[in-house]
Design an enzyme around this catalytic site. Structure first.
Site, PDB file in Angstrom:
ATOM      1  N   HIS A 136      69.114  63.766  39.593  1.00  0.00           N
ATOM      2  CA  HIS A 136      67.838  64.430  39.856  1.00  0.00           C
ATOM      3  C   HIS A 136      66.887  64.335  38.675  1.00  0.00           C
ATOM      4  O   HIS A 136      65.980  65.160  38.539  1.00  0.00           O
ATOM      5  CB  HIS A 136      68.078  65.902  40.212  1.00  0.00           C
ATOM      6  CG  HIS A 136      68.893  66.096  41.439  1.00  0.00           C
ATOM      7  ND1 HIS A 136      69.515  67.291  41.748  1.00  0.00           N
ATOM      8  CD2 HIS A 136      69.225  65.235  42.447  1.00  0.00           C
ATOM      9  CE1 HIS A 136      70.185  67.160  42.896  1.00  0.00           C
ATOM     10  NE2 HIS A 136      70.018  65.927  43.333  1.00  0.00           N
ATOM     11  N   GLU A 185      69.574  56.090  48.435  1.00  0.00           N
ATOM     12  CA  GLU A 185      69.808  55.951  46.999  1.00  0.00           C
ATOM     13  C   GLU A 185      70.631  54.690  46.764  1.00  0.00           C
ATOM     14  O   GLU A 185      71.624  54.443  47.455  1.00  0.00           O
ATOM     15  CB  GLU A 185      70.530  57.192  46.453  1.00  0.00           C
ATOM     16  CG  GLU A 185      69.723  58.470  46.697  1.00  0.00           C
ATOM     17  CD  GLU A 185      70.468  59.742  46.343  1.00  0.00           C
ATOM     18  OE1 GLU A 185      71.503  59.662  45.646  1.00  0.00           O
ATOM     19  OE2 GLU A 185      70.025  60.827  46.771  1.00  0.00           O
ATOM     20  N   GLU A 194      77.849  59.676  48.905  1.00  0.00           N
ATOM     21  CA  GLU A 194      77.075  59.279  47.720  1.00  0.00           C
ATOM     22  C   GLU A 194      77.890  59.451  46.439  1.00  0.00           C
ATOM     23  O   GLU A 194      77.611  60.335  45.631  1.00  0.00           O
ATOM     24  CB  GLU A 194      75.769  60.057  47.634  1.00  0.00           C
ATOM     25  CG  GLU A 194      75.879  61.567  47.792  1.00  0.00           C
ATOM     26  CD  GLU A 194      74.533  62.257  47.644  1.00  0.00           C
ATOM     27  OE1 GLU A 194      73.807  61.955  46.685  1.00  0.00           O
ATOM     28  OE2 GLU A 194      74.220  63.097  48.500  1.00  0.00           O
TER      29      GLU A 194
END
Length: 405
Positions: free
Chosen positions: A234, A264, A360
């Site tokens: 982040h 991503e 992820e």
């Protein structure tokens, strides 16, 4: 204007209801499911105050800016409470009724609530959302009302997505790819991170605008990091200049009617060193295995535990930085989370058809070590009756991901 002429609470039904991607039947389904849980627990009404639950039950995404908002759900349906600064927009966006309060008097928000919560003895509120100040004010204005938690029950409802939600989430995944391609086209040594992010976000906003008869264009964003900035999932965009050989992190997030989707990918500018390529492919292998594990009956914690073994065999487990995935729906980078569907060792939730979950995996190799940087891949999967549907249509771990050449 004298004080006795000033409006404190009113209904500004300005204009007509606007386009929503969800049918009246879908919104009724949500309210009816929550009302059934309320009846089971003797809750007379619920006051939702979080972004995610106000949006989920009413369709309205508020802009807080220091003011209080809410949505009351009772036997009659859902009514949103909004500040007058928003005019009639909350009415137009809400599936049900809307009450507007003004700033002229400190307690106008609670005046509006008192009218909506008459004869309520047990009120459902979100314990994970209501802060101490708001709790104290509730107790002052409603001294005979018992506050009970409704957040956990609402979250359980949100974790199982409807066919209409799946349709919107699929569209979001497609728009993620639009942003992803814009990132890949913009990357070049000498270009700053923020210019890449701007190209991506602009492409997604334009695609969202072209995809619906009417849509509020708010909160879509891109995180694009290079080099050492890839060490956090982040980390914000900066003006750092991309260099030849940099490891890159592509993260695109279109926000559509309050619904979040994400793409991503690990990229490289120009070339990848042998050490980088080795770690990249290992993380991709974990990603592939993780997607195979997402199916009905899988336990979130057990998925994480099994993937840990792959990292452990390569002595990479110490570089893992967070869980392996999470639920999707009404959430954003500054609100919302369906914490019961996180792919972490401490979560015992069993995956069910209808859930939407990401895979992820990420590892972060510290600066100065061979292959330094953050590696992360991210796909979105809809859990089906007998497996999972991957709705992310974007390559990973291939030569195509070495860009800017």
């Amino acid at each position: 204007m004298s004080n006795d002429q000033m409006i404190h609470v009113t209904r500004w039904h300005n204009g007509e209801k606007t386009f929503s991607p969800f049918s009246d039947a879908e919104m009724t389904r949500r309210s009816s499911a929550m009302q059934a849980l309320m009846a089971e627990n003797d809750i007379d009404a619920c006051l939702f105050t979080s972004y995610h639950n106000v949006c989920y039950f009413s369709g309205f995404v508020y802009c807080k800016f220091g003011r209080r908002y809410g949505a009351v759900l009772n036997g009659d349906g859902v009514t949103t409470i909004s500040a007058a600064i928003d005019g009639g927009q909350p009415w137009r966006r809400s599936v049900g009724d809307n009450v507007t309060y003004t700033d002229w008097r400190r307690d106008s928000y609670f005046t509006a609530l008192k009218d909506l919560l008459k004869n309520v003895k047990r009120l459902g509120v979100e314990f994970d959302e209501v802060n101490l100040d708001l709790k104290t004010l509730f107790e002052e204005h409603f001294p005979n009302v018992e506050l009970v938690d409704c957040a956990a029950a609402a979250m359980r409802l949100r974790t199982i997505k409807s066919a209409e939600e799946h349709k919107l989430i699929r569209k979001g995944a497609d728009i993620c790819a639009v942003g992803g391609r814009a990132v890949m086209a913009a990357v070049k040594a000498g270009v700053p991170e923020h210019e890449v992010a701007i190209a991506s976000t602009n492409a997604m906003v334009r695609e969202i605008a072209n995809s619906f008869p009417f849509v509020e264009l708010m909160d879509s964003w891109t995180w694009f990091q290079s080099g050492i900035n890839t060490d956090g999932a982040h980390n914000p965009v900066t003006n750092k200049i991309i260099e030849e050989g940099d490891i890159l992190s592509l993260n695109t997030f279109p926000m559509i009617f309050g619904y979040y989707t994400a793409l991503e990918r690990t990229l490289f500018c120009g070339s990848a060193s042998n050490a980088h390529n080795d770690l990249w492919q290992k993380n991709c292998a974990v990603h592939v295995k993780g997607m195979e594990l997402l199916k009905p009956g899988a336990v979130c914690g057990e998925v994480a535990t099994e993937l840990n073994e792959m990292y452990r065999e390569w002595d990479l487990l110490k570089y893992r930085s967070f869980g392996y995935g999470h639920s999707f729906g009404v959430l954003c980078h500054y609100y919302g989370r369906e914490a019961s569907v996180e792919l972490r060792e401490d979560i015992t939730t069993v995956l069910e058809p209808g859930m939407v979950v990401s895979m992820e995996p990420m590892i972060m190799i510290p600066d100065g070590e061979p292959g330094a940087g953050g590696y992360r891949e991210h796909d979105i999967l809809i859990i089906t009756e007998d497996g999972a549907e991957n709705i992310t249509k974007f390559p990973f771990g291939t030569d195509e991901m070495i860009v800017g050449r």
